[in-house]
Write a protein that holds these residues in place. Sequence first.
Motif, PDB file in Angstrom:
ATOM      1  N   ASP A   1      -6.157   1.182   3.204  1.00  0.00           N
ATOM      2  CA  ASP A   1      -5.233   1.661   2.174  1.00  0.00           C
ATOM      3  C   ASP A   1      -4.820   3.117   2.372  1.00  0.00           C
ATOM      4  O   ASP A   1      -4.459   3.814   1.422  1.00  0.00           O
ATOM      5  CB  ASP A   1      -5.803   1.435   0.774  1.00  0.00           C
ATOM      6  N   ALA A   2      -4.810   3.580   3.604  1.00  0.00           N
ATOM      7  CA  ALA A   2      -4.430   4.963   3.907  1.00  0.00           C
ATOM      8  C   ALA A   2      -2.988   5.248   3.493  1.00  0.00           C
ATOM      9  O   ALA A   2      -2.701   6.295   2.898  1.00  0.00           O
ATOM     10  CB  ALA A   2      -4.623   5.266   5.391  1.00  0.00           C
ATOM     11  N   GLU A   3      -2.090   4.344   3.797  1.00  0.00           N
ATOM     12  CA  GLU A   3      -0.681   4.547   3.451  1.00  0.00           C
ATOM     13  C   GLU A   3      -0.503   4.601   1.935  1.00  0.00           C
ATOM     14  O   GLU A   3       0.167   5.493   1.407  1.00  0.00           O
ATOM     15  CB  GLU A   3       0.165   3.432   4.059  1.00  0.00           C
ATOM     16  N   GLU A   4      -1.130   3.685   1.226  1.00  0.00           N
ATOM     17  CA  GLU A   4      -1.058   3.657  -0.235  1.00  0.00           C
ATOM     18  C   GLU A   4      -1.629   4.946  -0.831  1.00  0.00           C
ATOM     19  O   GLU A   4      -1.040   5.551  -1.728  1.00  0.00           O
ATOM     20  CB  GLU A   4      -1.846   2.455  -0.759  1.00  0.00           C
ATOM     21  N   ALA A   5      -2.767   5.390  -0.319  1.00  0.00           N
ATOM     22  CA  ALA A   5      -3.406   6.613  -0.821  1.00  0.00           C
ATOM     23  C   ALA A   5      -2.518   7.830  -0.569  1.00  0.00           C
ATOM     24  O   ALA A   5      -2.307   8.648  -1.472  1.00  0.00           O
ATOM     25  CB  ALA A   5      -4.770   6.808  -0.174  1.00  0.00           C
ATOM     26  N   ALA A   6      -1.987   7.967   0.633  1.00  0.00           N
ATOM     27  CA  ALA A   6      -1.132   9.110   0.961  1.00  0.00           C
ATOM     28  C   ALA A   6       0.112   9.116   0.067  1.00  0.00           C
ATOM     29  O   ALA A   6       0.519  10.174  -0.425  1.00  0.00           O
ATOM     30  CB  ALA A   6      -0.733   9.079   2.433  1.00  0.00           C
ATOM     31  N   GLU A   7       0.698   7.957  -0.145  1.00  0.00           N
ATOM     32  CA  GLU A   7       1.868   7.887  -1.018  1.00  0.00           C
ATOM     33  C   GLU A   7       1.499   8.267  -2.452  1.00  0.00           C
ATOM     34  O   GLU A   7       2.250   8.973  -3.127  1.00  0.00           O
ATOM     35  CB  GLU A   7       2.506   6.506  -0.941  1.00  0.00           C
ATOM     36  N   PHE A   8       0.338   7.819  -2.924  1.00  0.00           N
ATOM     37  CA  PHE A   8      -0.121   8.187  -4.263  1.00  0.00           C
ATOM     38  C   PHE A   8      -0.322   9.699  -4.371  1.00  0.00           C
ATOM     39  O   PHE A   8       0.185  10.341  -5.286  1.00  0.00           O
ATOM     40  CB  PHE A   8      -1.418   7.453  -4.605  1.00  0.00           C
ATOM     41  N   TYR A   9      -1.062  10.277  -3.442  1.00  0.00           N
ATOM     42  CA  TYR A   9      -1.344  11.716  -3.491  1.00  0.00           C
ATOM     43  C   TYR A   9      -0.055  12.540  -3.481  1.00  0.00           C
ATOM     44  O   TYR A   9       0.044  13.555  -4.173  1.00  0.00           O
ATOM     45  CB  TYR A   9      -2.239  12.147  -2.336  1.00  0.00           C
ATOM     46  N   THR A  10       0.950  12.103  -2.708  1.00  0.00           N
ATOM     47  CA  THR A  10       2.199  12.877  -2.655  1.00  0.00           C
ATOM     48  C   THR A  10       3.006  12.757  -3.943  1.00  0.00           C
ATOM     49  O   THR A  10       3.890  13.585  -4.188  1.00  0.00           O
ATOM     50  CB  THR A  10       3.072  12.495  -1.437  1.00  0.00           C
ATOM     51  N   THR A  11       2.705  11.755  -4.787  1.00  0.00           N
ATOM     52  CA  THR A  11       3.364  11.689  -6.103  1.00  0.00           C
ATOM     53  C   THR A  11       2.639  12.536  -7.133  1.00  0.00           C
ATOM     54  O   THR A  11       3.240  12.966  -8.107  1.00  0.00           O
ATOM     55  CB  THR A  11       3.464  10.243  -6.629  1.00  0.00           C
ATOM     56  N   VAL A  12       1.359  12.808  -6.916  1.00  0.00           N
ATOM     57  CA  VAL A  12       0.567  13.581  -7.871  1.00  0.00           C
ATOM     58  C   VAL A  12       0.870  15.073  -7.769  1.00  0.00           C
ATOM     59  O   VAL A  12       0.973  15.764  -8.774  1.00  0.00           O
ATOM     60  CB  VAL A  12      -0.944  13.325  -7.666  1.00  0.00           C
ATOM     61  N   PHE A  13       1.009  15.571  -6.541  1.00  0.00           N
ATOM     62  CA  PHE A  13       1.156  17.001  -6.314  1.00  0.00           C
ATOM     63  C   PHE A  13       2.596  17.354  -5.955  1.00  0.00           C
ATOM     64  O   PHE A  13       3.180  16.749  -5.058  1.00  0.00           O
ATOM     65  CB  PHE A  13       0.216  17.462  -5.195  1.00  0.00           C
ATOM     66  N   PRO A  14       3.178  18.362  -6.641  1.00  0.00           N
ATOM     67  CA  PRO A  14       4.539  18.785  -6.288  1.00  0.00           C
ATOM     68  C   PRO A  14       4.572  19.381  -4.883  1.00  0.00           C
ATOM     69  O   PRO A  14       3.536  19.777  -4.341  1.00  0.00           O
ATOM     70  CB  PRO A  14       4.865  19.845  -7.347  1.00  0.00           C
ATOM     71  N   ASP A  15       5.760  19.450  -4.330  1.00  0.00           N
ATOM     72  CA  ASP A  15       5.957  20.008  -2.989  1.00  0.00           C
ATOM     73  C   ASP A  15       5.092  19.289  -1.950  1.00  0.00           C
ATOM     74  O   ASP A  15       4.467  19.927  -1.098  1.00  0.00           O
ATOM     75  CB  ASP A  15       5.673  21.523  -2.961  1.00  0.00           C
ATOM     76  N   SER A  16       5.034  17.975  -2.062  1.00  0.00           N
ATOM     77  CA  SER A  16       4.241  17.152  -1.152  1.00  0.00           C
ATOM     78  C   SER A  16       5.118  16.068  -0.561  1.00  0.00           C
ATOM     79  O   SER A  16       6.107  15.654  -1.162  1.00  0.00           O
ATOM     80  CB  SER A  16       3.072  16.523  -1.916  1.00  0.00           C
TER      81      SER A  16
END
Length: 161
Positions: free
Chosen positions: A14-29
């Motif tokens: 689930d690396a792709e899912e996690a990376a996509e999630f993290y980039t929605t949580v933090f601005p400028d990501s």
Amino acid sequence: MQNPIAPCLWFDGDAEEAAEFYTTVFPDSKILHKIVNHDAWPGGKAGDVVVVAFQLKGQPYQALNGGPNQPFNDRVSLSVTCKDQAEVDRYWEALTADGGEAIMCGWLKDRYGMRWQIVPEAFFAMISDEDAEKSQRAMQAMTQMIKLDVDTMTKAYEGPQ
């Protein structure tokens, strides 16, 4: 040029899912790129995403689909310095949602098992104070908390009125 050092976070499919999630949580990501494996490999099959390069607030990371039996643990966490309580609250809620878990002293575990420290910058100023009593009161208040609360730590730091 790619940043010469980036934390690599190991996931089990689930690396792709996690990376996509993290980039929605933090601005400028953002997601920088994905590497698809063209052959079967120990962590997956041909056509699977094996590595996702991404940035959180400008800091580079890699998410690797490395396979099972390598869970995150308390030895590594990502520390987020927040400008105020609203930012603490926002990150806390996002990262504990959908299966995340509050731990203590500003620590949490997200739904992927990654550990995070969500810390207001005011706390660092308090515990860095040369007045040892004030600093100690702020630290003592922090150790009694789950999610850090700026007002409560500030009151402890300032002491009895």
